[in-house]
Design a protein around this motif. Sequence first.
Motif, PDB file in Angstrom:
ATOM      1  N   VAL A  75      49.846   6.669   1.640  1.00 22.05           N
ATOM      2  CA  VAL A  75      49.168   6.504   0.425  1.00 22.05           C
ATOM      3  C   VAL A  75      50.346   6.399  -0.805  1.00 22.05           C
ATOM      4  O   VAL A  75      50.333   5.335  -1.597  1.00 22.05           O
ATOM      5  CB  VAL A  75      48.204   7.318   0.081  1.00 22.05           C
ATOM      6  CG1 VAL A  75      47.691   7.098  -1.178  1.00 22.05           C
ATOM      7  CG2 VAL A  75      46.943   7.449   0.963  1.00 22.05           C
ATOM      8  N   GLY A  76      51.140   7.452  -0.722  1.00 19.51           N
ATOM      9  CA  GLY A  76      52.129   7.438  -1.925  1.00 19.51           C
ATOM     10  C   GLY A  76      53.197   6.634  -1.763  1.00 19.51           C
ATOM     11  O   GLY A  76      53.216   5.654  -2.628  1.00 19.51           O
ATOM     12  N   PRO A  77      54.006   6.328  -0.812  1.00 13.52           N
ATOM     13  CA  PRO A  77      55.072   5.317  -0.423  1.00 13.52           C
ATOM     14  C   PRO A  77      54.458   3.759  -0.944  1.00 13.52           C
ATOM     15  O   PRO A  77      54.997   3.117  -1.174  1.00 13.52           O
ATOM     16  CB  PRO A  77      55.229   5.629   0.796  1.00 13.52           C
ATOM     17  CG  PRO A  77      54.995   6.907   1.200  1.00 13.52           C
ATOM     18  CD  PRO A  77      53.790   7.300   0.548  1.00 13.52           C
ATOM     19  N   SER A  78      53.287   3.477  -0.185  1.00 14.02           N
ATOM     20  CA  SER A  78      52.860   2.251  -0.436  1.00 14.02           C
ATOM     21  C   SER A  78      52.394   1.614  -1.748  1.00 14.02           C
ATOM     22  O   SER A  78      52.565   0.679  -2.299  1.00 14.02           O
ATOM     23  CB  SER A  78      51.621   2.030   0.797  1.00 14.02           C
ATOM     24  OG  SER A  78      52.175   1.902   1.932  1.00 14.02           O
ATOM     25  N   THR A  79      51.631   2.718  -2.270  1.00 12.26           N
ATOM     26  CA  THR A  79      51.161   2.617  -3.777  1.00 12.26           C
ATOM     27  C   THR A  79      52.390   2.330  -4.627  1.00 12.26           C
ATOM     28  O   THR A  79      52.432   1.495  -5.494  1.00 12.26           O
ATOM     29  CB  THR A  79      50.248   3.807  -4.148  1.00 12.26           C
ATOM     30  OG1 THR A  79      49.236   3.871  -3.458  1.00 12.26           O
ATOM     31  CG2 THR A  79      49.945   3.431  -5.762  1.00 12.26           C
TER      32      THR A  79
END
Length: 225
Positions: A127-131
Amino acid sequence: MSKRKVGVIHTFLYSVEDLKALFAEMLPEVEMVNIIDDSLLKEVLANTGTTPGVVKRICQYAVLLESLGCECILNQCSSVGEAADVAAKLISIPYVKVDKPMGAIAIQEALKGGGKVGVVATAISTVGPSTRLVETTAREMGADVTVSSCFAKGAYEALLEEGDKPKHDRILMETIQKAVDENDAVVLAQGSMMSLLEKTKDMGKPVVCSFRTGVKQIRDVLGLD
């Protein structure tokens, strides 16, 4: 005449055959050199993010692939994308992310509407890295978009721990529909979602997945016609 080599670092066993098929279709003149370490993703998930050990192994694999004669490395897993950024500084060949082109396409599509991009993920570590990757890409493009994350809770466990793909697909499709309702374009952040892409075509909003565009970028990186 020997084929040119491209290394791929996998953290997920389900991705290997899909990527091999895409390489055969889109890069027939290239030999795919695979390193598969599914302990990477398990460690990232257990720690809700990359650890020094994960970064160290990704760096070691990148250096190894360069020493094997690879001209480019493809990072398969969004969850270790930021570890790949560290590894890229240690080698002299391009280290590209499978999900980078996907973000740019989604941003362009979102700008045709209200400028809202939804990022769908099944692994909490993604979630964090892709966002952040989509947000960074938007800044690089000078695009004014709003990026939000949509987590398909329980889908990843259904696939990886329970071996229940229908359950995984059901949870994921519900999350994709919610993301489509709330955004102008949707990113499917993980390659494991590629099998559902066909089912999103009638949802009325652009939905993009990483593997095909991620492999396609290698043609440009290697200067292939």
